[in-house]
Design an enzyme around this catalytic site. Structure first.
Site, PDB file in Angstrom:
ATOM      1  N   ASN A 136       0.855  -1.188   0.000  1.00  0.00           N
ATOM      2  CA  ASN A 136       0.000   0.000   0.000  1.00  0.00           C
ATOM      3  C   ASN A 136       0.891   1.238   0.000  1.00  0.00           C
ATOM      4  O   ASN A 136       1.290   1.739   1.045  1.00  0.00           O
ATOM      5  CB  ASN A 136      -0.923  -0.007   1.222  1.00  0.00           C
ATOM      6  CG  ASN A 136      -1.967   1.090   1.166  1.00  0.00           C
ATOM      7  OD1 ASN A 136      -1.930   1.945   0.292  1.00  0.00           O
ATOM      8  ND2 ASN A 136      -2.906   1.061   2.093  1.00  0.00           N
ATOM      9  N   GLY A 161      -5.966  -2.498  -0.197  1.00  0.00           N
ATOM     10  CA  GLY A 161      -5.311  -1.208  -0.320  1.00  0.00           C
ATOM     11  C   GLY A 161      -3.989  -1.186  -1.053  1.00  0.00           C
ATOM     12  O   GLY A 161      -3.398  -0.120  -1.254  1.00  0.00           O
ATOM     13  N   ASP A 163      -1.406  -1.035  -4.131  1.00  0.00           N
ATOM     14  CA  ASP A 163      -1.607  -0.182  -5.307  1.00  0.00           C
ATOM     15  C   ASP A 163      -0.337  -0.106  -6.168  1.00  0.00           C
ATOM     16  O   ASP A 163       0.702  -0.701  -5.843  1.00  0.00           O
ATOM     17  CB  ASP A 163      -2.050   1.221  -4.889  1.00  0.00           C
ATOM     18  CG  ASP A 163      -1.185   1.844  -3.807  1.00  0.00           C
ATOM     19  OD1 ASP A 163       0.048   1.578  -3.794  1.00  0.00           O
ATOM     20  OD2 ASP A 163      -1.711   2.590  -2.964  1.00  0.00           O
ATOM     21  N   ASP A 328      -5.696 -14.069 -20.139  1.00  0.00           N
ATOM     22  CA  ASP A 328      -6.513 -14.919 -19.283  1.00  0.00           C
ATOM     23  C   ASP A 328      -7.453 -15.792 -20.122  1.00  0.00           C
ATOM     24  O   ASP A 328      -7.868 -15.419 -21.222  1.00  0.00           O
ATOM     25  CB  ASP A 328      -7.331 -13.999 -18.358  1.00  0.00           C
ATOM     26  CG  ASP A 328      -8.126 -14.748 -17.324  1.00  0.00           C
ATOM     27  OD1 ASP A 328      -7.512 -15.425 -16.486  1.00  0.00           O
ATOM     28  OD2 ASP A 328      -9.373 -14.650 -17.346  1.00  0.00           O
ATOM     29  N   GLU A 357      -3.250 -18.504 -21.134  1.00  0.00           N
ATOM     30  CA  GLU A 357      -3.595 -19.428 -20.052  1.00  0.00           C
ATOM     31  C   GLU A 357      -4.520 -20.519 -20.585  1.00  0.00           C
ATOM     32  O   GLU A 357      -5.700 -20.281 -20.835  1.00  0.00           O
ATOM     33  CB  GLU A 357      -4.289 -18.684 -18.902  1.00  0.00           C
ATOM     34  CG  GLU A 357      -4.693 -19.603 -17.760  1.00  0.00           C
ATOM     35  CD  GLU A 357      -5.818 -19.048 -16.891  1.00  0.00           C
ATOM     36  OE1 GLU A 357      -5.858 -19.370 -15.694  1.00  0.00           O
ATOM     37  OE2 GLU A 357      -6.669 -18.299 -17.423  1.00  0.00           O
TER      38      GLU A 357
END
Length: 609
Positions: A136, A161, A163, A328, A357
């Site tokens: 964070n 949180g 980032d 993905d 993937e």
């Protein structure tokens, strides 16, 4: 009476057009000098299709205005001259030659080496990070007014949180550990009601989630990472979006989302892509089904959707200076589109790399997708790389047993056109952590990591693996993607400083750091040939060799509970001209010309010429 009716109609018409709006143009800007000279803009606004469109800029031609069933959308096909100059121009939206809305469109100048950008490759080691769970760096963006889900660090499935700034702050650590690339789980806006932290349900394909940072901060990360010799790999999804995506309440067309926008579960029968006897029914239930109700399945057979997704990918590569893409759920979208997507990306960036993937432990299925593969059904895909799920399973089973599964799986490399361009890994964000899979056996962990380091391909390591992060007794994804110790102010354990780490965790961290920094300098591992020696019936020893004309690396693994004296004559075809090799871990000379070398119980010997 007729005159009155005309006046009323005129007033109604003027009121109707006065209510038009211009809310979005995507992509918001583009670049001059792109390989593909066609650009399609999605324009969204109230009744925008009722207006006429014009522009005037040298080298830019408005070829076509496409109206769809929803009058709130227009699709503008532009043709960009190969020598068009960077600059800005107005796109005007008019009614009766009167401008109702105007959008200042920018054609930016490309970086001189943009097209030559080199993607990730076997010289790299990727560090996989779940951004919300790493560091964070800016507590001020933990909660954003107007966004649905707030911070709740006490909830495994909540936002915690972490980032982009936290990753920027950690670049020195990542580099010192020996990593040369970062694969970030998706950073795009996920303004979902809950479980939004993972990032796989995008609500805006052109915007970084504000709780992670901004578009500008993402670019800053990419540029600063390059200064540290670190590449950035973006996690993308073209199979689905989030159910709270901005277009879901006002779709452009009825076929924008599969199954007419109504949920039905995918069968997950990915074998339909390779099955020579497949039914249309089964194909439909795999590719057009949704993962979950909160992830609407995108229809890539819609040409406008297909173009939108391709351009979005190219936009992010160019804008954020990307070095690779991890795609993905590769086998779930329309497979013809996926090849078109690959071709478009590689036409713009010939030296780029993309890893898909395909989560199956069958090499025959994984290899079906790799660029250069000749398939029975004549389908060929331009996907350069794939996640090597078969090898992941084989490493775990191999170090737990006698190594036979590892040997047999690597022997299946004949199925791949480019086995050296696979991404190899011990775990990831969707499966149990490797230390958990290995029942927290530290010796097995070290053997597995040593093997990954020497193996062909590009290794990927999940954040926290360096300090043996585990979740014994829990399979909750929130535990698998637990917070990185030291990433939050006040954490009692701090990976960056070593505070609170156990002796074993510190040993693991140094072990990985030394291995990865050693690998970084070993061209024989990056580009060399591979030879392996199968476990014999009377011992649990498996050997992997990497070699070229100048160098040799031998990894001899003993998976048994007893010390083993291995006959060196087994390796004579590689070592016949050598008297000694260096133990990479201990720095000692090992007499390779002696009759035997001793491998400790549950241990390994990593030797270099």
């Amino acid at each position: 009476m007729k005159k009155l009716a005309s006046i009323i109609f005129l007033l109604f018409s003027q009121t109707l057009f006065a209510q038009t709006s211009l809310e979005r143009v995507e992509p918001a800007f583009w670049w001059a000098g792109m390989q593909n000279n066609e650009l399609q803009l999605l324009v969204y606004g109230q009744d925008i299709a009722n207006l006429d469109v014009s522009l005037d800029y040298p080298g830019v031609k408005l070829k076509q205005v496409i109206k769809v069933e929803n009058p709130n959308y227009l699709f503008l096909n532009l043709e960009l001259n190969s020598n068009v100059n960077p600059g800005t121009f107005n796109i005007s939206f008019k009614e009766d030659d009167k401008i109702q809305h105007s959008y200042k469109y920018e054609l930016r100048e490309r970086e001189s080496d943009s097209r030559e950008r080199i993607g990730f490759n076997a010289t790299d080691v990727m560090y996989l990070i779940a951004p919300d769970r790493f560091v964070n760096g800016n507590p001020d963006n933990d909660e954003i007014a107007g966004m649905k889900e707030k911070k709740n660090r006490n909830f495994n499935g909540g936002r915690h949180g972490g980032d982009i700034q936290g990753i920027v702050n950690s670049l020195d650590y990542i580099s010192e550990m020996g990593f040369t690339a970062i694969w970030l789980n998706p950073v795009l806006e996920n303004d979902m009601n809950d479980y939004s932290y993972h990032g796989y349900a995008a609500t805006d394909f052109y915007k970084v989630d504000q709780r992670l940072g901004s578009n500008e901060e993402y670019v800053k990360l990419s540029l600063k990472a390059k200064e540290e010799g670190i590449k950035i790999i973006m996690d993308m999804i073209v199979n689905h979006c989030g159910s709270e995506h901005w277009w879901m309440n006002d779709l452009p067309t009825s076929d924008w989302i599969n199954n007419n926008g109504k949920f039905f579960q995918t069968s997950h029968k990915r074998q339909v892509n390779v099955d020579p006897y497949v039914s249309k029914y089964d194909k439909f239930h795999n590719s057009d089904g949704w993962f979950v109700e909160t992830m609407p399945d995108l229809n890539q057979r819609n040409e406008l959707m297909a173009t939108y997704l391709i351009q979005n990918t190219i936009w992010w590569i160019e804008y954020a200076h990307l070095d690779g893409i991890r795609m993905d759920t590769w086998p779930y979208p329309d497979k013809i589109f996926m090849n078109d997507w690959c071709e478009a990306v590689l036409a713009e960036y010939p030296y780029f790399n993309v890893v898909g993937e395909e989560w199956t432990v069958e090499p025959a299925i994984v290899s079906y997708w790799q660029q250069g593969k000749v398939n029975l059904d004549s389908y060929h895909c331009n996907l350069p790389s794939l996640m090597d799920f078969p090898m992941q399973e084989a490493i775990v089973e191999g170090v737990k047993n006698d190594g036979t599964k590892t040997y047999e799986t690597l022997a299946m490399d004949f199925l791949y056109p480019s086995p050296q361009n696979l991404v190899v890994f011990l775990d990831n964000h969707d499966m149990s952590r490797i230390f958990t899979q290995l029942d927290e056996d530290f010796d097995a962990y070290k053997r597995a990591l040593a093997y990954l380091t020497v193996l062909r391909g590009t290794p990927q390591i999940f954040y926290g693996t360096e300090i043996l992060m585990s979740h014994k007794g829990s399979e909750d994804h929130g535990d698998i993607r637990a917070d990185f110790p030291g990433g939050w102010k006040g954490d009692k354990i701090n990976v960056f400083t070593g505070k609170g780490l156990t002796t074993q965790q510190k040993e693991a961290q140094n072990f990985m750091k030394n291995l990865l920094n050693w690998r970084k300098k070993k061209d024989v591992i990056h580009h060399g040939r591979t030879m392996q020696f199968a476990p014999l019936y009377d011992e649990e020893v498996y050997t992997l060799a990497r070699y070229n004309d100048k160098d040799l690396v031998l990894l001899i693994m003993n998976n048994s509970d007893e010390e083993v004296a291995v006959k060196t004559s087994r390796y004579a075809e590689l070592t016949k001209d050598l008297n000694a090799m260096i133990d990479v871990i201990k720095g000692q000379k090992i007499n390779i010309s002696a009759e035997t070398v001793t491998i400790p119980a549950n241990g390994f010997l990593l030797l270099e010429k």
